[in-house]
Scaffold this motif. Sequence first.
Motif, PDB file in Angstrom:
ATOM      1  N   ALA A   1       7.475  51.459 -10.450  1.00 15.56           N
ATOM      2  CA  ALA A   1       6.102  51.938 -10.300  1.00 15.56           C
ATOM      3  C   ALA A   1       5.562  52.462 -11.630  1.00 15.56           C
ATOM      4  N   GLY A   2       6.395  53.165 -12.372  1.00 18.35           N
ATOM      5  CA  GLY A   2       5.967  53.676 -13.668  1.00 18.35           C
ATOM      6  C   GLY A   2       5.657  52.561 -14.645  1.00 18.35           C
ATOM      7  N   VAL A   3       6.477  51.498 -14.639  1.00 16.08           N
ATOM      8  CA  VAL A   3       6.224  50.354 -15.522  1.00 16.08           C
ATOM      9  C   VAL A   3       4.879  49.724 -15.195  1.00 16.08           C
ATOM     10  N   VAL A   4       4.586  49.566 -13.908  1.00 20.89           N
ATOM     11  CA  VAL A   4       3.297  48.980 -13.500  1.00 20.89           C
ATOM     12  C   VAL A   4       2.141  49.824 -14.025  1.00 20.89           C
ATOM     13  N   LEU A   5       2.254  51.154 -13.918  1.00 20.57           N
ATOM     14  CA  LEU A   5       1.193  52.034 -14.417  1.00 20.57           C
ATOM     15  C   LEU A   5       1.025  51.907 -15.928  1.00 20.57           C
ATOM     16  N   VAL A   6       2.134  51.808 -16.650  1.00 16.51           N
ATOM     17  CA  VAL A   6       2.070  51.741 -18.113  1.00 16.51           C
ATOM     18  C   VAL A   6       1.350  50.484 -18.577  1.00 16.51           C
ATOM     19  N   ILE A   7       1.671  49.338 -17.959  1.00 20.42           N
ATOM     20  CA  ILE A   7       1.140  48.067 -18.476  1.00 20.42           C
ATOM     21  C   ILE A   7       0.037  47.487 -17.606  1.00 20.42           C
ATOM     22  N   TRP A   8      -0.478  48.263 -16.640  1.00 19.41           N
ATOM     23  CA  TRP A   8      -1.476  47.726 -15.708  1.00 19.41           C
ATOM     24  C   TRP A   8      -2.698  47.171 -16.435  1.00 19.41           C
ATOM     25  N   HIS A   9      -3.154  47.880 -17.473  1.00 20.98           N
ATOM     26  CA  HIS A   9      -4.354  47.429 -18.182  1.00 20.98           C
ATOM     27  C   HIS A   9      -4.117  46.160 -18.991  1.00 20.98           C
ATOM     28  N   LYS A  10      -2.844  45.799 -19.192  1.00 19.00           N
ATOM     29  CA  LYS A  10      -2.529  44.580 -19.935  1.00 19.00           C
ATOM     30  C   LYS A  10      -2.245  43.398 -19.018  1.00 19.00           C
ATOM     31  N   LEU A  11      -2.154  43.665 -17.711  1.00 20.88           N
ATOM     32  CA  LEU A  11      -1.803  42.602 -16.785  1.00 20.88           C
ATOM     33  C   LEU A  11      -2.976  41.659 -16.566  1.00 20.88           C
ATOM     34  N   ASN A  12      -2.640  40.399 -16.380  1.00 15.89           N
ATOM     35  CA  ASN A  12      -3.621  39.394 -15.997  1.00 15.89           C
ATOM     36  C   ASN A  12      -2.938  38.508 -14.976  1.00 15.89           C
ATOM     37  N   LEU A  13      -3.072  38.871 -13.710  1.00 16.78           N
ATOM     38  CA  LEU A  13      -2.366  38.173 -12.649  1.00 16.78           C
ATOM     39  C   LEU A  13      -3.201  37.062 -12.040  1.00 16.78           C
ATOM     40  N   GLY A  14      -4.435  36.915 -12.528  1.00 15.73           N
ATOM     41  CA  GLY A  14      -5.269  35.819 -12.065  1.00 15.73           C
ATOM     42  C   GLY A  14      -4.958  34.557 -12.833  1.00 15.73           C
ATOM     43  N   GLY A  15      -5.630  33.495 -12.440  1.00 18.33           N
ATOM     44  CA  GLY A  15      -5.445  32.238 -13.160  1.00 18.33           C
ATOM     45  C   GLY A  15      -4.188  31.515 -12.692  1.00 18.33           C
ATOM     46  N   SER A  16      -3.961  30.356 -13.256  1.00 19.35           N
ATOM     47  CA  SER A  16      -2.822  29.529 -12.885  1.00 19.35           C
ATOM     48  C   SER A  16      -1.966  29.292 -14.128  1.00 19.35           C
ATOM     49  N   TYR A  17      -0.771  29.890 -14.161  1.00 21.23           N
ATOM     50  CA  TYR A  17       0.086  29.782 -15.323  1.00 21.23           C
ATOM     51  C   TYR A  17       1.208  28.769 -15.137  1.00 21.23           C
ATOM     52  N   GLY A  18       1.529  28.455 -13.886  1.00 23.28           N
ATOM     53  CA  GLY A  18       2.481  27.394 -13.610  1.00 23.28           C
ATOM     54  C   GLY A  18       3.780  27.539 -14.364  1.00 23.28           C
ATOM     55  N   THR A  19       3.989  26.639 -15.322  1.00 22.14           N
ATOM     56  CA  THR A  19       5.244  26.585 -16.079  1.00 22.14           C
ATOM     57  C   THR A  19       5.581  27.893 -16.785  1.00 22.14           C
ATOM     58  N   PRO A  20       4.630  28.551 -17.493  1.00 20.20           N
ATOM     59  CA  PRO A  20       4.985  29.819 -18.140  1.00 20.20           C
ATOM     60  C   PRO A  20       5.513  30.865 -17.174  1.00 20.20           C
ATOM     61  N   LEU A  21       4.940  30.936 -15.978  1.00 20.52           N
ATOM     62  CA  LEU A  21       5.407  31.905 -14.991  1.00 20.52           C
ATOM     63  C   LEU A  21       6.821  31.568 -14.539  1.00 20.52           C
ATOM     64  N   LEU A  22       7.086  30.293 -14.311  1.00 16.04           N
ATOM     65  CA  LEU A  22       8.435  29.874 -13.911  1.00 16.04           C
ATOM     66  C   LEU A  22       9.441  30.157 -15.020  1.00 16.04           C
ATOM     67  N   LEU A  23       9.044  29.954 -16.281  1.00 12.66           N
ATOM     68  CA  LEU A  23       9.941  30.234 -17.402  1.00 12.66           C
ATOM     69  C   LEU A  23      10.297  31.711 -17.469  1.00 12.66           C
ATOM     70  N   CYS A  24       9.323  32.574 -17.207  1.00 17.69           N
ATOM     71  CA  CYS A  24       9.578  34.011 -17.257  1.00 17.69           C
ATOM     72  C   CYS A  24      10.482  34.437 -16.095  1.00 17.69           C
ATOM     73  N   LEU A  25      10.271  33.846 -14.925  1.00 12.11           N
ATOM     74  CA  LEU A  25      11.167  34.127 -13.802  1.00 12.11           C
ATOM     75  C   LEU A  25      12.580  33.648 -14.107  1.00 12.11           C
ATOM     76  N   MET A  26      12.687  32.487 -14.766  1.00 18.52           N
ATOM     77  CA  MET A  26      13.995  31.984 -15.187  1.00 18.52           C
ATOM     78  C   MET A  26      14.668  32.972 -16.129  1.00 18.52           C
ATOM     79  N   ALA A  27      13.888  33.543 -17.062  1.00 19.81           N
ATOM     80  CA  ALA A  27      14.426  34.527 -18.000  1.00 19.81           C
ATOM     81  C   ALA A  27      14.955  35.750 -17.261  1.00 19.81           C
TER      82      ALA A  27
END
Length: 289
Positions: A133-159
């Motif tokens: 929860a604290g991490v979410v608060l710290v970086i909330w203003h930097k998040l961009n959860l909209g849009g379609s990232y496809g491969t980049p999102l899968l790569l980050c989950l793989m990481a």
Amino acid sequence: MRASFLLDRLAPPLFIFIWATGYIVAKLAAPYADPLTFLAWRYAGVVALMLALAFAARAAWPSPRDMLHLAISGLGIQAIYLAGVWVSIRQGLPAGTAALIVNLQPVLVAAAAPLIGERVAPRQWLGVALGLAGVVLVIWHKLNLGGSYGTPLLLCLMALLAITGGTLYQKRFVPHFDLRTGQVVQFAASLAVTLPLAWALEPMRIQWTADVILAMAWSILVLTAGGISLMFYMLRHGRVTAVSSTMYLVPSVTSVMAWLLFGETLGAQAIAGMGVTLLGVYLVVGRAS
């Protein structure tokens, strides 16, 4: 005994500081170097450095069996994890989104801890939840959860899965090894996988600007030789749940660095998130130590 006690106390804050500089290094190098190419150079530099240190100290080499375990864990902790994060950000995934995904690691580690014989107490589960929860608060203003990232999102989950699996695998199968020779094995394996991928998928562009040289030197001498060594030391002497939970503090420290170096915004919400994260980590580490 006193030196060991001092290192036990200094290792976590030093690790957090060093690990947090990873995003700063990525920001410096990204405009001038293809990600896999940069990482291949980095791995080669670490192998050369650790080989020199190992031969100078006549360090013991792991058995063939342990070499295999180290190579497997190294592919997860280094090669796949770093490639996934760097390439996903290079392909457009916002750094804040990547940081949030990667910082799910303590949750996965806590869930899987019984597989390696560790018990996670209710107080620690509360700490894991508060840390996230604290991490979410710290970086909330930097998040961009909209849009379609496809491969980049899968790569980050793989990481995320790679570093979690690599950490648990190493703690289970090869918790004790010489840090110099062990890292030679791990980074040689990472180089053997990353270099062909860089050759096949990238133009292997790297411009040796001052920023890239600084980023490379810092990556080899501090981030890898220092940060990875500290993480392995903590895994050897502590519980994997407690060690992984310290990574919750990385986005907070990175945000402070970005504020100081690049003038990025650091508001009241981020500061409150840092406090929540500190409380969460205290609940996990305080119970485990």
